[in-house]
Design a protein around this motif. Structure first.
Motif, mmCIF file in Angstrom:
data_model
loop_
_atom_site.group_PDB
_atom_site.id
_atom_site.type_symbol
_atom_site.label_atom_id
_atom_site.label_comp_id
_atom_site.label_asym_id
_atom_site.label_seq_id
_atom_site.Cartn_x
_atom_site.Cartn_y
_atom_site.Cartn_z
ATOM 1 N N LEU A 140 -25.304 46.840 45.740
ATOM 2 C CA LEU A 140 -26.428 46.193 45.279
ATOM 3 C C LEU A 140 -27.519 47.168 45.860
ATOM 4 C CD1 LEU A 140 -26.193 42.425 45.778
ATOM 5 C CD2 LEU A 140 -26.252 43.658 43.592
ATOM 6 N N ASN A 141 -27.322 47.944 47.053
ATOM 7 C CA ASN A 141 -28.269 48.854 47.444
ATOM 8 C C ASN A 141 -29.507 48.118 47.616
ATOM 9 O OD1 ASN A 141 -28.961 51.381 48.241
ATOM 10 N ND2 ASN A 141 -30.103 51.789 46.391
ATOM 11 N N LEU A 142 -29.388 46.901 48.626
ATOM 12 C CA LEU A 142 -30.730 46.176 48.695
ATOM 13 C C LEU A 142 -31.690 46.846 49.790
ATOM 14 C CD1 LEU A 142 -29.227 42.728 48.661
ATOM 15 C CD2 LEU A 142 -30.454 43.613 46.939
ATOM 16 N N SER A 143 -32.849 46.613 49.852
ATOM 17 C CA SER A 143 -33.871 47.290 50.640
ATOM 18 C C SER A 143 -33.874 46.372 52.206
ATOM 19 C CB SER A 143 -35.343 47.416 50.230
ATOM 20 O OG SER A 143 -35.304 48.381 49.145
ATOM 21 N N ALA A 144 -33.862 45.050 51.967
ATOM 22 C CA ALA A 144 -33.715 44.190 52.811
ATOM 23 C C ALA A 144 -33.574 42.521 52.483
ATOM 24 C CB ALA A 144 -35.202 44.069 53.588
ATOM 25 N N VAL A 145 -33.157 41.767 53.348
ATOM 26 C CA VAL A 145 -33.335 40.340 52.796
ATOM 27 C C VAL A 145 -33.772 39.444 53.984
ATOM 28 C CG1 VAL A 145 -30.979 40.552 51.677
ATOM 29 C CG2 VAL A 145 -30.988 39.888 54.098
ATOM 30 N N VAL A 146 -34.355 38.285 53.337
ATOM 31 C CA VAL A 146 -34.966 37.200 54.552
ATOM 32 C C VAL A 146 -34.419 36.060 53.949
ATOM 33 C CG1 VAL A 146 -36.984 36.197 54.811
ATOM 34 C CG2 VAL A 146 -37.324 38.486 54.043
ATOM 35 N N ALA A 147 -33.883 35.599 55.227
ATOM 36 C CA ALA A 147 -33.178 34.180 55.252
ATOM 37 C C ALA A 147 -33.810 33.023 56.185
ATOM 38 C CB ALA A 147 -31.513 34.305 55.455
ATOM 39 N N GLN A 148 -34.092 32.036 55.605
ATOM 40 C CA GLN A 148 -34.973 30.834 56.198
ATOM 41 C C GLN A 148 -33.961 29.997 56.514
ATOM 42 O OE1 GLN A 148 -39.113 29.261 55.588
ATOM 43 N NE2 GLN A 148 -37.724 27.738 54.321
ATOM 44 N N CYS A 149 -33.667 29.400 57.712
ATOM 45 C CA CYS A 149 -32.753 28.436 58.251
ATOM 46 C C CYS A 149 -31.468 28.529 57.518
ATOM 47 C CB CYS A 149 -33.498 27.408 58.157
ATOM 48 S SG CYS A 149 -34.170 26.495 56.606
ATOM 49 N N PRO A 150 -30.784 29.538 57.313
ATOM 50 C CA PRO A 150 -29.515 29.751 56.393
ATOM 51 C C PRO A 150 -28.449 29.132 56.809
ATOM 52 C CG PRO A 150 -29.692 31.622 57.795
ATOM 53 C CD PRO A 150 -31.047 30.798 58.323
ATOM 54 N N TYR A 151 -27.692 28.573 55.678
ATOM 55 C CA TYR A 151 -26.265 28.237 55.918
ATOM 56 C C TYR A 151 -25.333 29.346 55.927
ATOM 57 C CZ TYR A 151 -21.536 25.906 55.101
ATOM 58 O OH TYR A 151 -20.529 25.571 55.297
ATOM 59 N N LEU A 152 -24.757 29.268 57.220
ATOM 60 C CA LEU A 152 -23.746 30.582 57.438
ATOM 61 C C LEU A 152 -22.405 30.428 57.472
ATOM 62 C CD1 LEU A 152 -26.472 32.272 59.739
ATOM 63 C CD2 LEU A 152 -25.888 32.958 57.403
ATOM 64 N N GLY A 153 -22.042 29.124 57.338
ATOM 65 C CA GLY A 153 -20.492 28.637 57.211
ATOM 66 C C GLY A 153 -20.135 27.910 58.364
ATOM 67 N N ASN A 154 -20.847 27.590 59.289
ATOM 68 C CA ASN A 154 -20.815 26.465 60.652
ATOM 69 C C ASN A 154 -21.632 25.596 60.670
ATOM 70 O OD1 ASN A 154 -20.330 25.500 63.003
ATOM 71 N ND2 ASN A 154 -20.093 27.454 64.038
ATOM 72 N N SER A 155 -21.357 24.352 60.226
ATOM 73 C CA SER A 155 -22.353 23.327 60.173
ATOM 74 C C SER A 155 -22.072 22.025 61.319
ATOM 75 C CB SER A 155 -22.463 22.657 58.680
ATOM 76 O OG SER A 155 -20.899 22.113 58.303
ATOM 77 N N THR A 243 -25.572 45.964 54.977
ATOM 78 C CA THR A 243 -26.001 47.337 54.893
ATOM 79 C C THR A 243 -27.505 47.495 54.736
ATOM 80 O OG1 THR A 243 -25.904 47.053 52.411
ATOM 81 C CG2 THR A 243 -23.910 47.850 53.348
ATOM 82 N N CYS A 244 -28.231 46.472 55.073
ATOM 83 C CA CYS A 244 -29.771 46.787 54.871
ATOM 84 C C CYS A 244 -30.512 45.843 56.008
ATOM 85 C CB CYS A 244 -30.258 46.252 53.788
ATOM 86 S SG CYS A 244 -30.071 44.372 53.350
ATOM 87 N N PRO A 245 -31.657 45.987 56.337
ATOM 88 C CA PRO A 245 -32.442 45.057 57.330
ATOM 89 C C PRO A 245 -32.451 43.457 57.022
ATOM 90 C CG PRO A 245 -33.608 47.123 57.188
ATOM 91 C CD PRO A 245 -32.395 46.896 56.037
ATOM 92 N N ALA A 246 -32.149 42.606 57.835
ATOM 93 C CA ALA A 246 -32.073 41.438 57.453
ATOM 94 C C ALA A 246 -32.734 40.506 58.661
ATOM 95 C CB ALA A 246 -30.732 40.848 57.308
ATOM 96 N N LEU A 247 -33.707 39.752 58.001
ATOM 97 C CA LEU A 247 -34.427 38.891 58.945
ATOM 98 C C LEU A 247 -33.837 37.435 58.673
ATOM 99 C CD1 LEU A 247 -36.831 38.232 60.771
ATOM 100 C CD2 LEU A 247 -38.225 37.635 58.816
ATOM 101 N N VAL A 248 -33.378 36.648 59.940
ATOM 102 C CA VAL A 248 -33.275 35.440 59.764
ATOM 103 C C VAL A 248 -34.215 34.502 60.666
ATOM 104 C CG1 VAL A 248 -31.601 33.682 60.625
ATOM 105 C CG2 VAL A 248 -30.677 35.782 59.379
#
Length: 308
Positions: A140-155, A243-248
């Motif tokens: 996908l070659n993304l430049s960045a992602v931003v995730a707000q209060c993300p569900y990450l597989g552990n609830s 592979t890219c900068p990620a803000l959570v």
């Protein structure tokens, strides 16, 4: 295809249809373009809502903010949800929703007003998990992602109750109904604790309903078999391959998408930047007490990592 258009001093919004991966179905979307002239293509932020939500439920303020900074923004509804097409309605398939993000990325890279080398994904809650998952897809070659209060597989630990058992049994009935071609068995998407529903933690129903300005914007229903998609979805499983900068941006006292999962993600990937705010899940959304602080973190990250 573009339809109606909305103007402001800093951006213009048009209504578009993006052909989906299912022939004959489309993703209904808003396209925001900053009014200030840009040299070359614009960096573009692609956004979708969390579990059972749609773009009418509080996504416009984010898109307007980003467009005012100089970013193009495309806000879409998944197949089967919101104003997008697809039947049966209100069924969650994680694989479909991930594919819808990929479809939107491909579409944006083909539009002359966007810079194909500056594509950013944004998600919240369940879609926050989607963008973390997609950040690990090198192609996908993304430049960045931003995730707000993300569900990450552990609830957190699942509490066994009569309401949980009834929700589970409704899911089994729905699986059987759809297997023989019948219409889905629906349950409430959000419910009060002790009631049958997809999400029934304290505050979930009030929080979700508060995101809709009009009750007609949120049907509050979901095919009961969608319940089985959640336990098998683990965005953190691919964290080491991001592979890219990620803000959570996480909520310290979140009872839907627990902070521990965000802390684990930060430990798993050096590309992840974590901001923790002292609040609950729905306090990060527009109109709530931590929304502005959440937006400030997002703006600072975007301007540093993918400058306009």
């Amino acid at each position: 295809m573009e339809r109606s258009q909305t103007m402001s001093d800093t951006y213009e919004r048009s209504h578009i249809k993006i052909p989906s991966a299912t022939p004959g179905w489309s993703l209904d979307a808003w396209k925001y373009l900053p009014r200030a002239p840009a040299k070359g293509g614009l960096p573009v932020i692609i956004m979708a809502h969390g579990i059972t939500g749609n773009k009418l439920m509080g996504l416009a303020p984010y898109a307007e903010t980003f467009a005012s900074l100089g970013y193009a923004t495309v806000v879409f509804d998944y197949r089967r949800w919101g104003a997008s097409t697809g039947t049966p309605r209100h069924v969650i398939y994680v694989s479909e929703q991930l594919e819808d993000y990929r479809t939107a990325v491909k579409y944006c890279r083909q539009q002359p007003e966007f810079d194909p080398h500056k594509v950013i994904l944004w998600g919240t809650s369940f879609s926050g998990g989607h963008v973390v998952t997609l950040a690990a897809e090198r192609e996908l070659n993304l430049s960045a992602v931003v995730a707000q209060c993300p569900y990450l597989g552990n609830s957190g630990p699942m509490k066994l109750s009569w309401a949980f058992v009834k929700t589970f049994l409704n899911g089994v009935v729905d699986v059987l109904r759809q297997a023989v071609g019948l219409y889905p068995k629906y349950i409430p998407a959000v419910a009060h604790p002790g009631e049958v529903g997809m999400l029934s933690t304290p505050g979930s129903k009030q929080g979700m309903l508060s995101l809709a300005q009009d009750t007609r914007d949120y049907p509050n229903e979901v095919a009961a078999s969608s319940f089985f998609e959640i336990p098998f979805y683990n965005p953190n499983a691919s964290a080491a391959r991001i592979t890219c900068p990620a803000l959570v941006v996480a909520a310290e006292h979140d009872n839907l998408c627990i902070l521990q999962a965000a802390l684990e993600l930060k430990d798993l990937s050096p590309r992840v930047e974590l901001v923790v705010l002292p609040c609950e899940h729905f306090d990060l959304y527009p109109g709530s007490r931590m929304h502005e602080k959440c937006l400030e973190a997002m703006k600072a990250f975007l301007l540093e990592r993918v400058p306009v």
